[in-house]
Scaffold this motif. Structure first.
Motif, PDB file in Angstrom:
ATOM      1  N   ALA A  60       0.871  -1.240   0.024  1.00  0.00           N
ATOM      2  CA  ALA A  60       0.121  -0.083   0.088  1.00  0.00           C
ATOM      3  C   ALA A  60       0.951   1.314  -0.027  1.00  0.00           C
ATOM      4  N   VAL A  61       0.972   1.849  -1.210  1.00  0.00           N
ATOM      5  CA  VAL A  61       2.006   2.997  -1.246  1.00  0.00           C
ATOM      6  C   VAL A  61       1.477   4.100  -1.085  1.00  0.00           C
ATOM      7  N   GLN A  62       1.606   4.898   0.081  1.00  0.00           N
ATOM      8  CA  GLN A  62       1.160   6.237   0.254  1.00  0.00           C
ATOM      9  C   GLN A  62       2.015   7.128  -0.258  1.00  0.00           C
ATOM     10  N   ASN A  63       1.792   8.312  -1.037  1.00  0.00           N
ATOM     11  CA  ASN A  63       2.670   9.460  -1.224  1.00  0.00           C
ATOM     12  C   ASN A  63       2.419  10.635  -0.374  1.00  0.00           C
ATOM     13  N   THR A  64       3.436  10.695   0.873  1.00  0.00           N
ATOM     14  CA  THR A  64       3.285  11.792   1.586  1.00  0.00           C
ATOM     15  C   THR A  64       4.020  12.994   1.417  1.00  0.00           C
ATOM     16  N   GLY A  65       4.672  12.972  -0.056  1.00  0.00           N
ATOM     17  CA  GLY A  65       5.419  13.909  -0.361  1.00  0.00           C
ATOM     18  C   GLY A  65       4.654  15.027  -1.393  1.00  0.00           C
ATOM     19  N   SER A  66       5.549  15.943  -1.840  1.00  0.00           N
ATOM     20  CA  SER A  66       4.906  16.879  -2.512  1.00  0.00           C
ATOM     21  C   SER A  66       5.021  16.728  -4.012  1.00  0.00           C
ATOM     22  N   GLN A  67       5.496  15.462  -4.601  1.00  0.00           N
ATOM     23  CA  GLN A  67       5.595  15.513  -6.058  1.00  0.00           C
ATOM     24  C   GLN A  67       4.899  14.070  -6.180  1.00  0.00           C
ATOM     25  N   VAL A  68       4.604  13.787  -7.542  1.00  0.00           N
ATOM     26  CA  VAL A  68       4.208  12.514  -8.063  1.00  0.00           C
ATOM     27  C   VAL A  68       5.325  11.566  -7.921  1.00  0.00           C
ATOM     28  N   ALA A  69       4.747  10.159  -7.278  1.00  0.00           N
ATOM     29  CA  ALA A  69       5.720   9.097  -7.043  1.00  0.00           C
ATOM     30  C   ALA A  69       5.573   8.106  -7.908  1.00  0.00           C
ATOM     31  N   GLU A  70       6.637   6.936  -7.976  1.00  0.00           N
ATOM     32  CA  GLU A  70       6.440   5.659  -8.488  1.00  0.00           C
ATOM     33  C   GLU A  70       7.020   4.812  -7.388  1.00  0.00           C
ATOM     34  N   PHE A  71       6.592   3.717  -7.713  1.00  0.00           N
ATOM     35  CA  PHE A  71       7.092   2.351  -6.448  1.00  0.00           C
ATOM     36  C   PHE A  71       7.150   1.071  -7.548  1.00  0.00           C
ATOM     37  N   TYR A  72       8.703   0.715  -7.322  1.00  0.00           N
ATOM     38  CA  TYR A  72       9.022  -0.507  -8.037  1.00  0.00           C
ATOM     39  C   TYR A  72       9.085  -1.558  -7.086  1.00  0.00           C
ATOM     40  N   VAL A  73       8.960  -2.855  -7.718  1.00  0.00           N
ATOM     41  CA  VAL A  73       9.433  -4.202  -7.091  1.00  0.00           C
ATOM     42  C   VAL A  73      10.381  -4.830  -7.801  1.00  0.00           C
ATOM     43  N   TYR A  74      11.599  -5.121  -7.729  1.00  0.00           N
ATOM     44  CA  TYR A  74      12.578  -5.682  -8.526  1.00  0.00           C
ATOM     45  C   TYR A  74      12.868  -7.166  -8.120  1.00  0.00           C
ATOM     46  N   ALA A  75      13.219  -7.947  -9.032  1.00  0.00           N
ATOM     47  CA  ALA A  75      13.784  -9.344  -8.473  1.00  0.00           C
ATOM     48  C   ALA A  75      14.973  -9.218  -7.815  1.00  0.00           C
ATOM     49  N   ALA A  76      15.432 -10.406  -7.385  1.00  0.00           N
ATOM     50  CA  ALA A  76      16.769 -10.449  -6.710  1.00  0.00           C
ATOM     51  C   ALA A  76      17.913  -9.669  -7.380  1.00  0.00           C
ATOM     52  N   THR A  80      15.526  -6.261 -12.629  1.00  0.00           N
ATOM     53  CA  THR A  80      14.097  -7.015 -13.434  1.00  0.00           C
ATOM     54  C   THR A  80      13.099  -6.649 -12.637  1.00  0.00           C
ATOM     55  N   ILE A  81      12.205  -5.793 -13.185  1.00  0.00           N
ATOM     56  CA  ILE A  81      11.084  -5.179 -12.705  1.00  0.00           C
ATOM     57  C   ILE A  81       9.873  -6.410 -12.719  1.00  0.00           C
ATOM     58  N   LEU A  82       9.403  -6.598 -11.305  1.00  0.00           N
ATOM     59  CA  LEU A  82       8.404  -7.474 -11.229  1.00  0.00           C
ATOM     60  C   LEU A  82       7.097  -6.839 -11.221  1.00  0.00           C
ATOM     61  N   SER A  83       7.152  -5.564 -10.630  1.00  0.00           N
ATOM     62  CA  SER A  83       5.978  -4.794 -10.886  1.00  0.00           C
ATOM     63  C   SER A  83       6.046  -3.570 -10.504  1.00  0.00           C
ATOM     64  N   GLU A  84       5.071  -2.450 -10.685  1.00  0.00           N
ATOM     65  CA  GLU A  84       5.358  -1.096 -10.626  1.00  0.00           C
ATOM     66  C   GLU A  84       4.083  -0.661 -10.370  1.00  0.00           C
ATOM     67  N   VAL A  85       3.931   0.746  -9.685  1.00  0.00           N
ATOM     68  CA  VAL A  85       2.989   1.714  -9.769  1.00  0.00           C
ATOM     69  C   VAL A  85       3.272   2.981 -10.221  1.00  0.00           C
ATOM     70  N   PRO A 111      10.811   9.597  -7.452  1.00  0.00           N
ATOM     71  CA  PRO A 111       9.992  10.676  -8.136  1.00  0.00           C
ATOM     72  C   PRO A 111       9.695  10.473  -9.416  1.00  0.00           C
ATOM     73  N   SER A 112       8.747  11.071 -10.139  1.00  0.00           N
ATOM     74  CA  SER A 112       8.351  10.498 -11.547  1.00  0.00           C
ATOM     75  C   SER A 112       9.593  11.285 -12.494  1.00  0.00           C
ATOM     76  N   ASP A 113      10.485  12.273 -12.047  1.00  0.00           N
ATOM     77  CA  ASP A 113      10.931  12.857 -13.059  1.00  0.00           C
ATOM     78  C   ASP A 113      12.421  12.064 -13.233  1.00  0.00           C
ATOM     79  N   GLY A 114      12.589  10.854 -12.836  1.00  0.00           N
ATOM     80  CA  GLY A 114      13.341  10.054 -13.258  1.00  0.00           C
ATOM     81  C   GLY A 114      14.655   9.964 -12.463  1.00  0.00           C
TER      82      GLY A 114
END
Lengths: 378, 409
Positions: A60-76, A80-85, A111-114
């Motif tokens: 459950a990804v809660q963004n408490t910051g001021s910018q648009v955020a991304e969240f990634y789950v990578y494999a070991a 390798t991206i397993l999933s992202e929001v 943050p979304s700006d890379g």
């Protein structure tokens, strides 16, 4: 390409908005797996747990910051991206559901700006619960699909070697003949290869997907040279890179941990590729050989289905019957468009033919989207 | 997990928990205002007649026409059974499927798409019809063993002078008319039915409408169409019980017993040439229509509800030609909506009237009236008929019945 980096895990991801999250908590719908709270702030990324049991994990990804955020789950391997929001706006909470195998994983808030994100290592402990491969039919499914991927990978490498040789010889005719055939092997295992976002980019980017400041490489660069420029001058470095990247890919594929849900979701992802990229004629914009890719995606989905079919026939025989008749109906439409060793070109299709293909794709893709849940929970 | 949660019950649970996220907060506020009148926002789905005909016309429309793409009658019948249950649930404000948008397995796509969560049922009605092409195809082939059951009243519409019909807006084997007071509720219903139908039916065309252009009940004020005139003043209304049996509901004695209690729906997409109309003088506009623009009173005098004296109206005025007295007393229940599909390639408003009319027999009702209008109506200069479809709308489903069960029996 290229539902970028959406890869294997995509269809299993529930991008539940705050709306969905609230309803879930009141309905207790996610009781079936671990929950990890993620607080992404400006320059912070905190997880409520860094150790989770293997199986379905809900972040459950809660963004408490001021910018648009991304969240990634990578494999070991950490890449390798397993999933992202993506696009988690300030103040918003989104959920990400991913199936993790025992071992390690990595999460990153960004943050979304890379700019570089903040990463946290996750320990995934073996759990007795929900180990889908415990069922013999599912273990068999994984082995069968692993064999398919290995065959296609070998054919992709051999084909790429021949294609690259033709390009470097300046043999336009031979390269054009090989192009759709070799890409077939890529497209059949597209959800697997796309899980390596860096290679997916260097091998399969389309011109309008090229990021400023980077060189356009890969299959579609050579496609444009062959069909539009009609010249292979200067393409030797691109060809060499294509082969090197393919070899890199082939080396990495054995590290992928296949699971029944990855296979099932891969089938769904392949039909999504067909629905958004192939039936619309967007994939092969210069060669117009979209139907080769179309067939290859369907082949890949079929192979994934075939691997899971024994388990599905136990769990939901009605769905199995529907899927088989829908696969057959779609294949009949494709068979009618075969010509010589391949297919008619996309531009030769009438509007009515495109519509019939789209209808057959929808007819299959809609029930196919229930495959994973049926075999994993069945 | 498979408990059916109505949207209203979900709302209650939202209210019970402390909701911090902004989206959920907005949701609660929106619903609170929309669901004040709790019982009145659900229109009963089952009954002798389908809902969405004499139901007081809602504000929004999503109409969809389908082609049936299976040859398997059982498969079609199964879809109609599933559709009926889904439609009933959605009109109650619940999800399309029994589980709902957020209560299902994490690995499976939800059986409801979710955009109506927390919204009022918004008086949603879903009205189902079957077109002539369901019975026999263009080559005269009996597609599902139903050819002998085609009602005589479901005769293909003839061409009319001035028609510029496009295939993209015409015909269909099946139709669903979704009406609601909230556009998102209507769109949600159609979207979910389309999704359920994949592989059995495909969307042939669809039309969004806003701003009802008719009153179908005495309780409703007469609305205005995009010409700016009140429309549907002398429409057939729900309260005229005896008239409804004469003009609206198909009777067993009409021939097709399976249609008794049903009706026939004519859908016409009528493009208005808005820009030229807007350059027409007020006096000319009123003479073309036959009513004054302010009140909607007939030009022969009186107020809106005064019966017009047809002989005193301009001979080619719309009201004079369309009035029941000019058409052997025939009446229809009109239930159309305005539409705006954006702008055309010349920047002109791509807009008009999506005409929907229910009647007992189109041959003596719509066809007769439209022949007269097509020949002489002064409004024709500002109208183009670009789409046309005809459907038999079966009687309402009783308990345990499904859409069209009398036809498939």
């Amino acid at each position: 390409m290229l539902l970028r980096a959406r890869a294997l895990a995509l269809p299993s991801v529930l991008l539940a908005a705050a709306l969905g999250a609230s309803a879930c908590s009141s309905a207790d719908a996610t009781a079936s797996g671990a929950r990890v709270g993620v607080t992404a702030g400006d320059g912070t990324c905190e997880l409520t747990a860094t150790s989770v049991p293997a199986g379905v994990v809900t972040f459950a990804v809660q963004n408490t910051g001021s910018q648009v955020a991304e969240f990634y789950v990578y494999a070991a391997d950490g890449t390798t991206i397993l999933s992202e929001v993506e696009n988690v706006g300030p103040g918003v909470t989104r959920e990400l559901v991913v199936e993790l195998a025992a071992g390690t994983a990595k999460t990153t808030c960004r943050p979304s700006d890379g700019v570089d994100g903040i990463s946290t290592d996750l320990t995934v402990t073996a759990s007795g619960a929900l180990s889908a491969t415990a069922k013999p039919s599912l273990a068999q499914a994984v082995e069968q699909y692993r064999g398919f991927v290995a065959e296609e990978t070998a054919a992709l490498l051999a084909g790429t070697e021949a294609f690259v040789a033709a390009v470097k010889d300046g043999d336009v005719a031979q390269a054009k003949a090989l192009y759709p055939q070799v890409r077939t092997h890529w497209e059949r295992i597209e959800p697997v290869v796309e899980s390596f976002a860096d290679l997916d980019y260097s091998l399969d980017a389309r011109e309008d997907g090229v990021e400023p400041g980077t060189q356009w490489t890969g299959w579609h660069r050579l496609e444009k040279a062959l069909w539009i420029d009609k010249s292979l001058t200067g393409m030797t470095p691109v060809a060499d890179q294509l082969l090197a990247d393919t070899e890199d890919l082939v080396g990495r594929i054995p590290s992928i941990e296949l699971s029944p849900s990855l296979i099932g979701n891969g089938a769904t992802a392949l039909m999504e590729e067909v629905a958004t990229g192939k039936v619309t004629g967007e994939e092969e914009r210069y060669s117009r050989t979209d139907l080769w890719d179309f067939q290859a995606n369907v082949d890949g989905a079929r192979a994934a289905y075939d691997a899971l079919a024994p388990a599905l026939k136990d769990a939901d025989p009605g769905l199995a019957t529907t899927l088989e008749s829908r696969f057959a109906a779609l294949q009949a439409k494709l068979d009618a468009l075969k010509q010589d060793d391949g297919f008619v070109l996309y531009d030769d299709l009438s509007k009515a033919q495109v519509r019939e293909l789209a209808d057959a794709v929808d007819a299959l893709a809609e029930p196919l989207s229930n495959l994973t849940a049926s075999v994993v929970n069945g | 997990m498979t408990v059916e949660l109505s949207r209203r019950r979900l709302l209650a649970s939202f209210g019970a928990v402390a909701v911090g996220a902004s989206a959920a907060t907005v949701l609660v506020e929106r619903t609170a205002s929309a669901s004040d009148a709790v019982p009145s926002d659900v229109v009963p789905f089952r009954g002798a007649h389908q809902a969405g005909i004499t139901t007081p016309a809602q504000d929004r429309l999503h109409f969809v026409a389908f082609d049936v793409i299976t040859d398997d009658r059982d498969e079609l019948e199964q879809l109609l059974r599933r559709w009926t249950l889904a439609a009933e649930r959605m009109t109650r404000g619940e999800g399309a499927g029994p589980v709902g948008a957020v209560d299902g397995l994490p690995d499976a796509p939800p059986d409801d798409t979710g955009e109506a969560l927390g919204l009022s049922p918004a008086r949603l009605t879903l009205t189902f019809g079957v077109g002539p092409s369901l019975f026999v195809d263009a080559d005269g082939r009996d597609r599902f063993g139903l050819a002998s059951r085609r009602p005589e009243a479901l005769a293909d519409l003839p061409g009319f002078a001035g028609d510029r019909l496009e295939d993209a807006w015409s015909g269909g084997d099946l139709c669903v008319q979704a009406c609601a007071d909230d556009p998102q509720v209507a769109v949600h219903a159609v979207r979910n039915l389309v999704r359920m139908g994949m592989g059995v039916v495909r969307v042939r065309w669809a039309q969004l409408g806003f701003g009802r252009t008719s009153s179908t009940s005495d309780s409703q004020a007469t609305p205005r169409n995009l010409f700016g005139f009140k429309d549907g003043t002398s429409n057939l209304r729900a309260e005229e019980t005896a008239e409804l049996d004469t003009h609206l509901w198909a009777q067993e004695s009409d021939g097709a017993a399976w249609m008794a209690g049903g009706s026939y729906l004519v859908a016409r997409k009528i493009r208005m040439t808005i820009e030229t109309w807007d350059r027409t003088s007020l006096k000319a506009q009123e003479e073309i229509v036959g009513r004054d623009k302010r009140e909607g009173a007939p030009l022969s005098g009186g107020t809106e509800m005064t019966a017009p004296v047809l002989g005193e109206l301009p001979p080619t005025s719309h009201v004079r030609l369309a009035h029941p007295q000019s058409n052997n007393g025939v009446r229809m229940l009109r239930r159309g909506f305005s539409y705006v599909d954006g702008a055309d390639s010349l920047g002109r408003l791509d807009a008009g009237l999506f005409f929907l009319a229910f009647q007992r027999d189109p041959r003596t009702a719509f066809v007769a009236v439209q022949r007269r209008l097509a020949a002489s109506d002064a409004l024709n200069e500002y109208l183009v008929h670009v789409g046309s479809a005809l459907f038999a709308v079966p009687p309402g489903p009783g308990e345990g019945d499904f859409w069209g069960s009398t036809l498939f029996a």
